[in-house]
Design an enzyme around this catalytic site. Structure first.
Site, PDB file in Angstrom:
ATOM      1  N   HIS A 165       0.843  -1.187   0.000  1.00 53.24           N
ATOM      2  CA  HIS A 165       0.000   0.000   0.000  1.00 53.24           C
ATOM      3  C   HIS A 165       0.886   1.248   0.000  1.00 53.24           C
ATOM      4  CE1 HIS A 165       0.464  -0.713   4.481  1.00 53.24           C
ATOM      5  NE2 HIS A 165       0.828   0.539   4.383  1.00 53.24           N
TER       6      HIS A 165
HETATM    7  P1  TYD Z   1      -1.595  -2.332   7.630  1.00 56.80           P
HETATM    8  O1  TYD Z   1      -1.139  -0.920   7.798  1.00 56.80           O
HETATM    9  O2  TYD Z   1      -2.305  -2.690   6.357  1.00 56.80           O
HETATM   10  O3  TYD Z   1      -0.320  -3.255   7.863  1.00 56.80           O
HETATM   11  P2  TYD Z   1       0.468  -4.210   6.879  1.00 56.80           P
HETATM   12  O4  TYD Z   1       0.617  -3.505   5.575  1.00 56.80           O
HETATM   13  O5  TYD Z   1       1.775  -4.440   7.563  1.00 56.80           O
HETATM   14  O6  TYD Z   1      -0.357  -5.454   6.779  1.00 56.80           O
HETATM   15  O7  TYD Z   1      -2.509  -2.713   8.873  1.00 56.80           O
HETATM   16  C1  TYD Z   1      -3.001  -4.033   9.062  1.00 56.80           C
HETATM   17  C2  TYD Z   1      -4.373  -3.922   9.694  1.00 56.80           C
HETATM   18  O8  TYD Z   1      -4.294  -3.267  10.955  1.00 56.80           O
HETATM   19  C3  TYD Z   1      -5.370  -3.118   8.846  1.00 56.80           C
HETATM   20  O9  TYD Z   1      -6.644  -3.735   8.959  1.00 56.80           O
HETATM   21  C4  TYD Z   1      -5.422  -1.770   9.523  1.00 56.80           C
HETATM   22  C5  TYD Z   1      -5.107  -2.091  10.970  1.00 56.80           C
HETATM   23  N1  TYD Z   1      -4.360  -1.015  11.641  1.00 56.80           N
HETATM   24  C6  TYD Z   1      -4.985  -0.258  12.633  1.00 56.80           C
HETATM   25  O10 TYD Z   1      -6.171  -0.473  12.963  1.00 56.80           O
HETATM   26  N2  TYD Z   1      -4.281   0.729  13.257  1.00 56.80           N
HETATM   27  C7  TYD Z   1      -2.999   1.003  12.940  1.00 56.80           C
HETATM   28  O11 TYD Z   1      -2.372   1.933  13.528  1.00 56.80           O
HETATM   29  C8  TYD Z   1      -2.368   0.217  11.909  1.00 56.80           C
HETATM   30  C9  TYD Z   1      -0.947   0.484  11.505  1.00 56.80           C
HETATM   31  C10 TYD Z   1      -3.091  -0.781  11.298  1.00 56.80           C
END
Ligand code: TYD
Length: 143
Positions: free
Chosen positions: A53
């Site tokens: 992303h």
């Molecule tokens: P994401 O930022 O997509 O992490 P990665 O790319 O490492 O998989 O986050 C994973 C999930 O966690 C997504 O559903 C959003 C949630 N999330 C939160 O609720 N709060 C946060 O501060 C972060 C970073 C993620």
């Protein structure tokens, strides 16, 4: 493309050779944004891929505090890979960059300092939408 590692101030005590090291991230010396959120990713097996992303406004500092993690940063034209294998360095990743992280060792831990609270509207999770978004928006666009 920004892929400049920040060397963090790191202290060791020569009189205590097995007592480890202490690394510091200090606003504003080391970071050009205020940290509003800290999170960390742990318990992942080697070969785990995360990220996929971009963010519209968010600035982050990525620190691999344990193990080895490869970070690919794509500005829509070039991809730069950085191996994070040293807890005394941080990789700043700004907005408008597509990032992918690959765990190269089991149980590596990624610590992330972020400039804004969590906001799903700040994410772009579709690569073709990312390419479109960076063509038609700048960092000051409303989200
Ligand atoms: P994401 O930022 O997509 O992490 P990665 O790319 O490492 O998989 O986050 C994973 C999930 O966690 C997504 O559903 C959003 C949630 N999330 C939160 O609720 N709060 C946060 O501060 C972060 C970073 C993620």
């Amino acid at each position: 493309m920004v892929n400049q590692l920040i060397k963090l101030q790191t202290m060791t005590d020569p009189t205590l050779p097995n007592a480890g090291a202490l690394s510091v991230v200090e606003m504003t010396r080391d970071l050009d944004f205020k940290v509003r959120r800290i999170y960390y990713i742990y318990g992942a097996n080697a070969s785990t891929m995360r990220g996929h992303h971009a963010h519209k406004k968010l600035h982050q500092l990525l620190i691999c505090i344990k193990g080895v993690i490869k970070v690919d940063v794509d500005d829509g034209e070039n991809v730069v890979s950085t191996i994070l294998d040293n807890p005394s360095v941080g990789l700043p990743v700004g907005p408008r960059l597509w990032r992918t992280m690959e765990w190269l060792e089991d149980d590596s831990i990624l610590l992330v300092m972020a400039s804004l609270p969590y906001d799903e509207n700040d994410y772009i999770r579709d690569y073709s939408k990312f390419l479109e978004w960076i063509k038609t928006n700048d960092e000051n666009s409303s989200i």
